[in-house]
Design an enzyme around this catalytic site. Structure first.
Site, PDB file in Angstrom:
ATOM      1  N   GLY A   1       0.814  -1.215   0.000  1.00 53.13           N
ATOM      2  CA  GLY A   1       0.000   0.000   0.000  1.00 53.13           C
ATOM      3  C   GLY A   1       0.844   1.260   0.000  1.00 53.13           C
ATOM      4  O   GLY A   1       0.480   2.268  -0.619  1.00 53.13           O
ATOM      5  N   ASP A   2       1.989   1.207   0.671  1.00 48.14           N
ATOM      6  CA  ASP A   2       2.899   2.356   0.676  1.00 48.14           C
ATOM      7  C   ASP A   2       3.522   2.555  -0.703  1.00 48.14           C
ATOM      8  O   ASP A   2       3.687   3.691  -1.165  1.00 48.14           O
ATOM      9  CB  ASP A   2       3.994   2.158   1.723  1.00 48.14           C
ATOM     10  CG  ASP A   2       3.439   2.062   3.134  1.00 48.14           C
ATOM     11  OD1 ASP A   2       2.437   2.745   3.425  1.00 48.14           O
ATOM     12  OD2 ASP A   2       3.996   1.302   3.946  1.00 48.14           O
ATOM     13  N   ALA A   3       3.871   1.448  -1.364  1.00 46.07           N
ATOM     14  CA  ALA A   3       4.412   1.542  -2.722  1.00 46.07           C
ATOM     15  C   ALA A   3       3.357   2.088  -3.675  1.00 46.07           C
ATOM     16  O   ALA A   3       3.672   2.869  -4.585  1.00 46.07           O
ATOM     17  CB  ALA A   3       4.893   0.169  -3.181  1.00 46.07           C
TER      18      ALA A   3
END
EC number: 2.7.1.239
Length: 296
Positions: free
Chosen positions: A241-243
């Site tokens: 999700g951060d990527a």
């Protein structure tokens, strides 16, 4: 080069590959163990650096061994750590990530000194000199102060409040954000179970909704877009999700094309899920090759 500051948690992660996620009174076998940097804000900053964005970080670590490892890991990724506070005699946050054979993740951990940065410690000059600020889970008063400073300087803001959204009052930071990121559960908290973008308090900005292996959708005041995601063998979904957020931000800031940003973000998330560790986001060249293989 675009300058982006990420603000929030900086962790040191211990990833345990297990045969299954145990239930209460259950047991699982550890198949492998590895350590790496983590924390949503730190993950986004490292991912942005890999996408050739000038990335800086606002956060805090202890002066312990884990803090040294976390800072060294970020420095090697190319992240500017001028805004990272080192807390004397403090413990860096450590998270234990249990990852099963399907790549699903459960997290155990302590926050350590993750929220040692208060509004009074913020370097407003760095925020005003940025092109964009990305907020993640952190002290609500700190998130609000950063967002307020960015708004006053005309700097765009994105916010991915994460799993603590329903437990903390992020009202001011949410109101200041130009772009919001959420998964299905967080969207329910954001829209108070209505699941309706139009007519909500957020229909005047961009809202990107992550559906895991089912892709994502993005809503804007001028239209909505859906992307089914990419079929990959998930190894570890931590950090995906951060990527995704990093890929969306990097593309959106470059050309403002929301639909293209959604596709690129999905590619970043898929590539990260196909590798071990929360700090496994792809480089710009890797994303370009991945998309080329699928559309050329």
């Amino acid at each position: 080069m675009v300058r982006v500051l990420s603000a929030g948690h900086v962790n040191w992660d211990v990833t345990l590959r297990v045969d299954r996620l145990p239930e209460a009174d259950g047991e699982a076998s550890i198949r492998s163990q590895r350590q790496s940097g983590g924390g949503s804000a730190a993950n986004v900053a490292a991912a942005l650096a890999g996408l050739e964005v000038d990335a800086g970080l606002i956060g805090s670590v202890g002066d312990d061994d884990n803090g040294v490892l976390a800072r060294r890991d970020l420095e090697s990724a190319g992240v500017d750590l001028e805004g990272v506070r080192i807390v004397e005699a403090g413990q860096t946050a450590v998270k234990y990530l249990l990852v099963d054979d399907d790549g699903e993740v459960a997290v155990l951990g302590n926050d350590g000194v993750n929220e040692a940065v208060g509004p009074e410690e913020i370097d407003e000059r760095r925020i005003r000199n940025a092109d964009h600020v990305h907020l993640t889970s952190q002290r609500p008063d700190t998130a609000a102060a950063i967002a307020r400073t960015a708004n006053e300087a005309g700097v765009t803001v994105s916010f991915d409040p994460g799993r603590r959204l329903g437990d903390r009052d992020y009202g001011e930071a949410l109101a200041a954000a130009d772009v919001l990121f959420a998964n299905d559960r967080e969207l329910a908290a954001l829209l108070e179970d209505e699941y309706e973008y139009v007519g909500s308090d957020f229909d005047d900005r961009i809202v990107a909704v992550k559906h895991g292996s089912d892709g994502a959708e993005v809503h804007t005041p001028t239209g909505s877009y859906v992307h089914p995601g990419f079929d990959v063998d998930a190894v570890d979904t931590a950090g995906a999700g951060d990527a995704f957020a990093a890929g969306f931000i990097a593309t959106w800031l470059t050309d403002g094309d929301v639909e293209r940003a959604l596709e690129y973000a999905n590619a970043c998330g898929a590539l990260t899920a196909g590798r071990e560790g929360a700090r496994s986001a792809p480089t710009a060249d890797a994303v370009a090759a991945f998309l080329s293989e699928r559309f050329d």
